[in-house]
Design an enzyme around this catalytic site. Structure first.
Site, PDB file in Angstrom:
ATOM      1  CE  LYS A  19      -3.673   2.812   2.742  1.00  0.00           C
ATOM      2  NZ  LYS A  19      -4.487   3.147   1.726  1.00  0.00           N
ATOM      3  CG  ASN A 120     -15.705  -5.708   1.031  1.00  0.00           C
ATOM      4  OD1 ASN A 120     -15.993  -4.894   0.284  1.00  0.00           O
ATOM      5  ND2 ASN A 120     -14.882  -4.492   2.166  1.00  0.00           N
ATOM      6  N   GLY A 445     -21.398  10.629   1.880  1.00  0.00           N
ATOM      7  CA  GLY A 445     -21.270  10.908   3.460  1.00  0.00           C
ATOM      8  C   GLY A 445     -19.757  11.818   3.991  1.00  0.00           C
ATOM      9  CB  SER A 446     -16.631  10.104   4.296  1.00  0.00           C
ATOM     10  OG  SER A 446     -16.672   9.238   2.351  1.00  0.00           O
ATOM     11  CG  HIS A 707     -13.553   3.832  -6.208  1.00  0.00           C
ATOM     12  ND1 HIS A 707     -14.699   3.906  -6.177  1.00  0.00           N
ATOM     13  CD2 HIS A 707     -13.413   4.139  -4.961  1.00  0.00           C
ATOM     14  CE1 HIS A 707     -15.485   3.892  -5.440  1.00  0.00           C
ATOM     15  NE2 HIS A 707     -14.747   2.863  -3.953  1.00  0.00           N
TER      16      HIS A 707
END
Length: 771
Positions: A19, A120, A445-446, A707
């Site tokens: 990451k 997921n 929302g975020s 994204h």
């Protein structure tokens, strides 16, 4: 001797090294060589970890910097021309396909992303047409990784996504709507033949070819295609052994042709498809392929509970009695990419809790122990005895229950699932509270989780700052988000969620019944990782979870503020559930806990409450015969959470990256006042369903892909709105992004939302008369 095998291993690194390296590359802090150096270190560490555990068959080729389906697209040369002709390196081209690119004169949207079966984990869908020309890419990853492992002293089994499944997971290109990707099988198979031959030339003795679509109803008529495909691949492999791997569900009738494939072994998932064991064993015994081995997926690749050795050994012995030791392989049920890397990085779990769990590294040891026990039980006597004590201790714990939670669930009646009035009456009541304009604008929302937010949360977690200092920081962040939304002109505001670490973890930490980890990260998509909570006992809500910050945001503005909750189905889907209680019971317990929160938000003066269910399609069983039972309790759980409010309170829900055609009527049954869905990343394909069904409530298809760092122009968003209005009534359309803005940078968000609001104003002028 019984062989042991692992189908795949986490590709993120024990401390999320991948990451950090990928994101550093994206931000130009390191170059491609440095990124590849880190990636190679993780691959070699993975081989060593599996080898040190005593596993016989080590996978290679399962590593990816983004996702393995996207890697396959690049490997077989199926890259759409808009990417291949952009003048990018192969690495940058791959990332552009995954997340878009808007720099150095290149402006490319990302390809569609969707869920990997019922998990997921996400993947980028192959985009295919009659113009697709398949060819094996030079230095393809399976070959490069096999050679790399071999040079380091590890003999591995290369892992490939099978050609049939690859095509079935793809979609027709934008200008080829009637095209069926499976029709390209005859053109694709020669590429796989070449790949197999080259792997064998490099020394590969075994090859694993994943065909997960064999567990779907839709493949029941493809027996001849599978047979002809694997006749060619087995011939290309020569003396090398091919294992066809299935997982996530049972084969059912597909075993009738799968058993006769001319391969070395057939792998089945006995974690999520345990009921198939007897039928598959019987089929393998009757196979035309008299040497067909059976790979038993006994160690779960999808959960974190310690394996019950006694139960696994009993199952394996049944297979050995039927087939003999040489034709039985002990394996993980699926790739371990769905599991955290290792328990060794967990220091805050109690000794009792640690004894319940097994992560990817530990699961490798479990596979090896079971296989050794079948060959010589005395050689692992101590491991078997220790495991028996652990399983007994967990079973004893599972006998505990919260009688108040159980009694409350038992007392639920049909009335508890129903709103006070039908939608038209609710809409009228809501309009009396807030008369929203045509094409209301909002977000999901975020807002961006900045470095400053993450640093403050980390300091608070480590007790380096007080709760008062942390609350002051969060309040300042919320005010910033509210003022920005007022300035840009959004109609329904949100508080931005700066206090939330993850949309499920945040709630799990405030509910009874969950256990949490420090470093048990798993990949969701790209560099997006999550730490799933673990359900260990009955679930309840001790105190309000979100009321403080939602009501604070509302106190700052006259505009309506939307409360944000994660729905019961998604909370369960993105956690590791209990194994001793049904998912239905766990989900309805979550529904009741969230119901209390929804009612408290309403009491605090919150006009709109969004209960997100992005995983409702994801959690659905893969076999259609299991759908009705699941959808009944999933819809009931959502309604249990949302039905306790007055007509004047507007309920919202959000769904993303799923094909809703099969479950649209159940989405209607959720009875939310407003739903928002992903649409832009999938070419607005989800809107086709509105041509078939008349959706009564209001809906907000996403107008841009969150994204991707790419900023769509106002004109582009206007064109999307115009396209949406071909299937959605003017009065029903909300304008919003695809999903939350958590992963974006503020400079992107500011322009994206300015363009969104500008497009909504344009739409009001353009279509106002039609309302």
């Amino acid at each position: 001797m019984v062989q042991s095998a692992v189908l795949g291993f986490p590709r993120i690194g024990p401390k999320r090294e991948i990451k950090k390296a990928v994101e550093a590359y994206w931000s130009d802090k390191i170059d491609a060589a440095e990124l590849e150096k880190t990636a190679k270190e993780i691959r070699l560490l993975n081989y060593k970890t599996i080898s040190d555990a005593g596993v016989n068959v080590i996978p290679s080729g399962d590593f990816s910097l983004y996702d393995h389906v996207l890697d396959t697209t690049v490997m077989v040369g199926a890259v759409p021309k808009r990417y291949s002709s952009a003048g990018l390196s192969q690495l940058d081209m791959m990332f552009a396909m995954a997340r878009g690119r808007q720099r150095d004169g290149v402006d490319l949207e990302a390809q569609e992303m969707t869920k990997w079966f019922d998990s997921n984990l996400h993947y980028i869908r192959p985009e295919l047409s009659n113009d697709t020309q398949f060819s094996l890419t030079k230095d393809s990853k399976p070959i490069a990784f096999y050679k790399e492992a071999k040079a380091a002293g590890y003999e591995t089994r290369p892992v490939l996504l099978g050609p049939v499944s690859y095509l079935l997971l793809g979609k027709a290109a934008r200008d080829s709507k009637s095209y069926e990707p499976i029709s390209a099988l005859d053109q694709l198979v020669p590429v796989y033949e070449q790949l197999v031959k080259e792997l064998v030339q490099e020394g590969a003795k075994e090859i694993q070819i994943d065909e997960p679509t064999l567990v779907l109803d839709s493949t029941s008529k493809l027996g001849e295609k599978f047979a002809s495909t694997y006749e060619k691949l087995v011939k290309a492999a020569g003396d090398a052994k091919i294992t066809v791997a299935t997982y996530f569900e049972r084969l059912d009738s597909n075993v009738d042709f799968a058993k006769d494939l001319p391969v070395h072994a057939l792998h089945i998932d006995l974690d999520r498809g345990a009921s198939q064991f007897d039928a598959v064993l019987k089929a393998v015994k009757s196979s035309k392929n008299s040497k067909l081995a059976l790979s038993l997926g006994l160690v779960s690749g999808r959960n974190i509970w310690k394996n019950d050795f006694a139960a696994s050994i009993k199952t394996a012995k049944t297979a050995i009695d039927a087939l003999g030791q040489d034709r039985v392989i002990i394996a993980t049920s699926a790739s371990l990419v769905h599991c955290p890397v290792t328990l060794k990085n967990e220091s805050k779990l109690t000794d009792e809790q640690r004894d319940w769990f097994s992560f990817a590294t530990e699961k490798c040891s479990e596979v090896a122990v079971i296989a050794k026990a079948l060959s010589d039980e005395s050689s692992v006597k101590s491991e078997l005895e220790t495991n028996a004590k652990s399983i007994k201790a967990r079973r004893d714990f599972e006998q505990n229950s919260d009688s108040a939670v159980r009694d409350r669930l038992a007392a639920v009646t049909e009335k508890d699932y129903e709103r006070q009035s039908p939608f038209p009456k609710r809409l009228a009541a809501q309009n009396e509270v807030h008369k929203l304009p045509l094409f209301p604008t909002t977000t999901i929302g975020s807002f961006p989780q900045t470095k400053e937010i993450r640093t403050a949360r980390s300091k608070f977690t480590k007790k380096e700052i007080s709760s008062e200092e942390y609350d002051k920081f969060i309040a300042k962040e919320i005010e910033h988000v509210v003022r920005f939304q007022e300035k840009v002109g959004l109609d329904i505001l949100v508080h931005g969620e700066p206090e939330r670490n993850d949309m499920v973890q945040y709630f799990g930490e405030r509910l009874k019944g969950f256990v949490f980890t420090e470093n048990a990260w798993v990949q969701s998509f790209g560099s997006r990782y999550v730490r799933p909570p673990i359900v260990v006992s009955d679930i309840s809500r001790p105190a309000p979870m979100t009321v403080q910050w939602s009501s604070y945001a509302q106190s700052l503005t006259k505009a309506p503020v939307k409360g944000m909750l994660t729905g019961p189905v998604t909370c369960l889907a993105w956690s590791y559930p209990r194994a001793d209680v049904s998912k239905e019971v766990q989900c309805k317990q979550l529904g009741l806990a969230l119901r209390d929160e929804v009612v408290d938000l309403e009491k605090a003066g919150i006009f709109a409450i969004q209960v997100d269910e992005p995983a409702i399609r994801e959690l659905m069983p893969l076999r259609r015969s299991d759908w009705d039972a699941y959808l009944t309790w999933a819809v009931d759980s959502f309604r249990l959470a949302t039905a306790g409010v007055k007509d004047s309170t507007q309920t919202h829900s959000h769904f993303c990256y799923s094909d809703f055609n099969d479950i649209f009527q159940h989405i209607q049954k959720l009875d939310a006042d407003v739903i928002s869905i992903e649409a832009s990343k999938s070419d607005l394909k989800l809107l086709n369903i509105f041509e078939t069904f008349q959706y009564q409530q209001e809906i907000g298809p996403g107008v841009f892909d969150i994204h991707s760092p790419r900023v769509p122009s106002q004109k582009e968003i206007q064109e999307r709105i115009a396209a949406m209005l071909k299937t959605i009534e003017v009065k029903k359309l909300f304008i919003n992004p695809d999903c939350g803005l958590k992963t974006r940078q503020w400079q992107e968000v500011e322009q994206q939302l300015a363009n969104l609001v500008g497009a909504a104003k344009w739409a009001r002028e353009e279509y106002g008369n039609k309302a």
